[in-house]
Scaffold this motif. Structure first.
Motif, short mmCIF file in Angstrom:
data_model
loop_
_atom_site.label_atom_id
_atom_site.label_comp_id
_atom_site.label_asym_id
_atom_site.label_seq_id
_atom_site.Cartn_x
_atom_site.Cartn_y
_atom_site.Cartn_z
N THR A 8 0.81 -1.22 0.00
CA THR A 8 0.00 0.00 0.00
C THR A 8 0.84 1.27 0.00
OG1 THR A 8 -0.10 0.00 2.43
CG2 THR A 8 -1.87 -1.17 1.24
N ARG A 43 -4.71 6.80 5.72
CA ARG A 43 -4.90 5.85 4.61
C ARG A 43 -5.60 4.59 5.10
NH1 ARG A 43 -5.92 4.41 -0.50
NH2 ARG A 43 -4.55 2.79 -1.32
N GLU A 61 -9.19 5.29 5.54
CA GLU A 61 -9.85 5.38 4.24
C GLU A 61 -10.14 3.99 3.67
OE1 GLU A 61 -8.53 6.55 -0.29
OE2 GLU A 61 -7.46 7.48 1.39
N ASP A 102 2.08 2.57 2.64
CA ASP A 102 1.63 3.32 3.82
C ASP A 102 1.89 2.47 5.05
OD1 ASP A 102 -0.35 5.82 4.48
OD2 ASP A 102 -0.73 4.14 5.86
#
Length: 293
Positions: free
Chosen positions: A46, A63, A66, A48
């Protein structure tokens, strides 16, 4: 481009739900080290960190927040796809089923079947077709169920079950001169109408009659039992037909047992393997079996 490991979606879903690597590992039956490696792979995939240290615990990144609902929806959707289909509720079902039956099937069993479908599944439509050939190809295409006497072994992709056994009886008009009780001599000496899709002048009845030393005089051949009964109703011809299949068409006529061992046929219900485990199709099969019982 390498394909993503979709198993990581399940790991991410549990991680974001628990917010704790140890508890997530326990739910997934993974060791702490295996869970840490999975989190590292998720971070690389990802781009992240997803969960970051905050005091003694972990908190999700923006993130991660989300992704949380989207990941949960994806995982639940995948679980639904990879689970057996849920039983259909007849009352809310909207579907058209195609049934192919032999001569007399609709007349004998259609009214009861249509009435029951209308009562429990008003959104279901039944489409009846006449079985004019013996091949099984329609079951591979658009026919859902076939009701027929199976003379040859079905191919491996066709599934079936016996419905009932039907016995042949003799039928004449009420004023017919044939004396009762009907004897073998009286039956054989009468003029007969024979039902045969292939146009042959003999069949099961003639084979059953042969051991008595008699032969019947077939003077007319038609392509179905309904047509045979229509001719017998309007003349002095004798029709020999299966009893259960022709019950409505014989109304107002004189039916008599054959004066020799009557031939019997087994009527079966057939369908293609592609719909064998379909809950809606299974519901229909039981409905047809009940209507014919």
């Amino acid at each position: 481009m390498a394909r993503p490991d979709l198993n990581l979606l399940v790991t991410l879903d549990v991680l974001l739900d628990e917010g704790n690597v140890t508890r997530a590992g326990e739910r997934l039956s993974l060791s702490p080290s295996a869970m840490s490696r999975a989190l590292a792979r998720l971070r690389r995939a990802t781009g992240d960190p997803l969960l970051v240290r905050a005091g003694r615990g972990l908190v999700p990144t923006p993130r991660a927040l989300e992704l949380r609902d989207r990941v949960r929806e994806l995982v639940r959707g995948a679980e639904e796809v990879l689970s057996p289909a849920r039983p259909s509720e007849p009352a809310t079902m909207t579907r058209t089923f195609v049934l192919r039956g032999g001569d007399g099937f609709v007349e004998a069993f259609g009214p009861g079947l249509v009435a029951e479908v209308g009562r429990v599944a008003p959104g279901v439509r039944l489409r009846f077709l006449r079985r004019s050939t013996k091949d099984f190809e329609p079951l591979r295409d658009d026919v859902d169920l076939e009701i027929a006497v199976v003379e040859d072994v079905p191919p491996p992709d066709v599934v079936g079950r016996p419905l009932f056994t039907d016995r042949f009886v003799g039928v004449v008009r009420e004023e017919h001169p044939l004396a009762c009780p009907v004897t073998v001599e009286g039956y054989a000496s009468a003029r007969h109408v024979h039902a045969s899709r292939r146009g042959s002048v003999d069949g099961l009845v003639d084979f059953a009659l042969r051991p008595t030393g008699h032969r019947r005089a077939v003077v007319t051949v038609v392509d179905g039992f309904t047509a045979a009964l229509a001719l017998a109703r309007a003349s002095d011809l004798v029709a020999t037909v299966p009893e259960r299949h022709t019950a409505p068409a014989r109304a107002g006529m004189r039916t008599f047992p054959l004066p020799f061992p009557a031939p019997e046929v087994t009527v079966s219900l057939l369908w293609h393997a592609r719909v064998d485990v379909d809950p809606a199709h299974r519901w229909l099969r039981e409905l047809v079996a009940d209507a014919c019982s």
